[in-house]
Design an enzyme around this catalytic site. Structure first.
Site, PDB file in Angstrom:
ATOM      1  N   GLU A  19      -9.661  -1.299   5.072  1.00 25.74           N
ATOM      2  CA  GLU A  19     -10.355  -0.963   6.310  1.00 25.74           C
ATOM      3  C   GLU A  19     -11.646  -1.778   6.443  1.00 25.74           C
ATOM      4  O   GLU A  19     -12.145  -2.332   5.450  1.00 25.74           O
ATOM      5  CB  GLU A  19     -10.680   0.538   6.310  1.00 25.74           C
ATOM      6  CG  GLU A  19      -9.444   1.445   6.316  1.00 25.74           C
ATOM      7  CD  GLU A  19      -8.729   1.488   7.665  1.00 25.74           C
ATOM      8  OE1 GLU A  19      -8.774   0.493   8.427  1.00 25.74           O
ATOM      9  OE2 GLU A  19      -8.096   2.522   7.948  1.00 25.74           O
TER      10      GLU A  19
ATOM     11  N   HIS B 145      -7.579  -4.372  10.064  1.00 28.34           N
ATOM     12  CA  HIS B 145      -7.274  -4.178   8.637  1.00 28.34           C
ATOM     13  C   HIS B 145      -5.987  -4.888   8.243  1.00 28.34           C
ATOM     14  O   HIS B 145      -5.105  -5.119   9.054  1.00 28.34           O
ATOM     15  CB  HIS B 145      -7.249  -2.691   8.245  1.00 28.34           C
ATOM     16  CG  HIS B 145      -6.055  -1.903   8.692  1.00 28.34           C
ATOM     17  ND1 HIS B 145      -6.153  -0.719   9.389  1.00 28.34           N
ATOM     18  CD2 HIS B 145      -4.728  -2.088   8.508  1.00 28.34           C
ATOM     19  CE1 HIS B 145      -4.957  -0.223   9.609  1.00 28.34           C
ATOM     20  NE2 HIS B 145      -4.061  -1.042   9.095  1.00 28.34           N
TER      21      HIS B 145
ATOM     22  N   ASP C 121       0.829  -1.203   0.000  1.00 26.89           N
ATOM     23  CA  ASP C 121       0.000   0.000   0.000  1.00 26.89           C
ATOM     24  C   ASP C 121       0.863   1.253   0.000  1.00 26.89           C
ATOM     25  O   ASP C 121       2.086   1.182   0.142  1.00 26.89           O
ATOM     26  CB  ASP C 121      -0.957  -0.014   1.209  1.00 26.89           C
ATOM     27  CG  ASP C 121      -0.270  -0.419   2.515  1.00 26.89           C
ATOM     28  OD1 ASP C 121       0.978  -0.434   2.552  1.00 26.89           O
ATOM     29  OD2 ASP C 121      -0.971  -0.706   3.485  1.00 26.89           O
TER      30      ASP C 121
ATOM     31  N   ASP D 284      -7.723  -2.329  14.087  1.00 23.83           N
ATOM     32  CA  ASP D 284      -9.138  -2.471  13.725  1.00 23.83           C
ATOM     33  C   ASP D 284      -9.362  -3.673  12.807  1.00 23.83           C
ATOM     34  O   ASP D 284     -10.436  -3.817  12.216  1.00 23.83           O
ATOM     35  CB  ASP D 284      -9.666  -1.182  13.062  1.00 23.83           C
ATOM     36  CG  ASP D 284      -8.961  -0.865  11.743  1.00 23.83           C
ATOM     37  OD1 ASP D 284      -8.049  -1.622  11.348  1.00 23.83           O
ATOM     38  OD2 ASP D 284      -9.329   0.139  11.102  1.00 23.83           O
TER      39      ASP D 284
HETATM   40  C1  GLP Z   1      -0.533   0.241   8.609  1.00 24.98           C
HETATM   41  C2  GLP Z   1      -0.142  -0.533   7.366  1.00 24.98           C
HETATM   42  C3  GLP Z   1      -0.368  -2.004   7.516  1.00 24.98           C
HETATM   43  C4  GLP Z   1       0.166  -2.473   8.850  1.00 24.98           C
HETATM   44  C5  GLP Z   1      -0.584  -1.811   9.956  1.00 24.98           C
HETATM   45  C6  GLP Z   1      -0.114  -2.220  11.341  1.00 24.98           C
HETATM   46  O1  GLP Z   1      -1.792   0.793   8.607  1.00 24.98           O
HETATM   47  N1  GLP Z   1      -0.767  -0.060   6.191  1.00 24.98           N
HETATM   48  O2  GLP Z   1       0.251  -2.697   6.449  1.00 24.98           O
HETATM   49  O3  GLP Z   1       0.043  -3.856   8.951  1.00 24.98           O
HETATM   50  O4  GLP Z   1      -0.401  -0.414   9.838  1.00 24.98           O
HETATM   51  O5  GLP Z   1       0.981  -1.458  11.718  1.00 24.98           O
HETATM   52  P1  GLP Z   1       1.984  -1.818  12.868  1.00 24.98           P
HETATM   53  O6  GLP Z   1       2.728  -3.001  12.407  1.00 24.98           O
HETATM   54  O7  GLP Z   1       2.867  -0.607  12.984  1.00 24.98           O
HETATM   55  O8  GLP Z   1       1.175  -2.043  14.080  1.00 24.98           O
END
Ligand code: GLP
Length: 261
Positions: free
Chosen positions: A143, A138, A67, A136
């Site tokens: 989302e 995702h 992304d 959440d």
């Molecule tokens: C972001 C990314 C995701 C990631 C998520 C969790 O929103 N787009 O790919 O998995 O955050 O992040 P973290 O690993 O920092 O908790």
């Protein structure tokens, strides 16, 4: 879905590195799917260490990002394309040209999404997709309410995701872009193998919903229950709400040697 609970996040990162290493060892021109966020950082550090000691090489590999934020200028430190150079590409000695991501600055964003899907297909698809998990539920930036069949497209981030990610923007929620381009859940499901890493108690409710809840657009990562080859790697706090935690531990402890990486 294989659920592996390790005592610490560092041990989880080592196991994830074993899985990546086993794919690259058998597929030297492997196509990697890369996640950003903090969850895979320990894994990327471990892979960098293994490259430095000559245990694995990513020289023939290509990679695709999950992304990207829309509208962050080239060179912005939080553009995922910049982040991945910093936390992965440089460490493992891949060339920046062999890594691709959705173009969040394209004049035609819809066309950029179609093009991105085409480039993934032309590369032969993703051999191993690395994922984190949003609090959440995702995956990538899909989302809650995302179509379980979705392809790469524009999404609007939830307030919660923008608050979670504000820590990367000096704590300023207003600085976190509202929009992003993200591989769809249907795109992610086409990867041949998926490894998801989650650590910390803040992820425990999302982990429970993803692994043991119903498959639902309300918890986008629950769609991974439909994929035939997913390994979910958790530390103890992230696993703390799982109903079948003891069973997952028993399965892992008794896993036949021939099935291990
Ligand atoms: C972001 C990314 C995701 C990631 C998520 C969790 O929103 N787009 O790919 O998995 O955050 O992040 P973290 O690993 O920092 O908790």
């Amino acid at each position: 879905m294989e659920v592996v609970i390790r005592p610490t996040a560092a041990e989880g990162s080592c196991l994830a590195a074993d899985l990546v290493e086993s794919v690259v060892a058998t597929t030297p021109r492997a196509v990697l799917g890369l996640a950003t966020g903090s969850s895979p950082v320990g894994l990327y550090d471990e892979l960098g260490h293994r490259v430095a000691t000559g245990r694995v090489s990513f020289a023939g590999c290509r990679a695709f990002l999950l992304d990207e934020y829309v509208g962050l200028p080239t060179g912005h430190p939080q553009r995922y394309r910049s982040v991945i150079d910093e936390i992965f590409v440089r460490q493992v000695g891949m060339s920046s040209d062999s890594v691709d991501g959705p173009n969040g600055n394209a004049s035609d964003l819809a066309e950029a999404c179609v093009e991105y899907e085409r480039r993934i297909t032309e590369a032969g698809g993703v051999d191993i997709q690395l994922l984190g998990l949003g609090s959440d539920g995702h995956d990538a930036f899909n989302e809650p309410s995302s179509s379980l069949a979705s392809r790469t497209r524009l999404k609007t981030l939830t307030r919660r995701t923008r608050e979670d990610n504000a820590r990367f923007f000096g704590g300023d929620v207003a600085a976190v872009p509202r929009h992003c381009l993200t591989q769809g859940l249907g795109t992610i499901l086409e990867a041949r193998r998926i490894v998801l890493i989650a650590a910390g108690v803040s992820k425990a409710p999302a982990v429970r919903a993803m692994v043991e809840g119903p498959v639902s657009a309300l918890v986008p990562a629950s769609v991974l229950q439909l994929h035939p080859r997913v390994t979910v790697i958790l530390d103890e706090p992230a696993a703390s709400l799982l109903q079948l935690a003891d069973y997952y531990r028993e399965v892992w402890e008794n896993k036949p040697a021939w099935q291990r990486p």
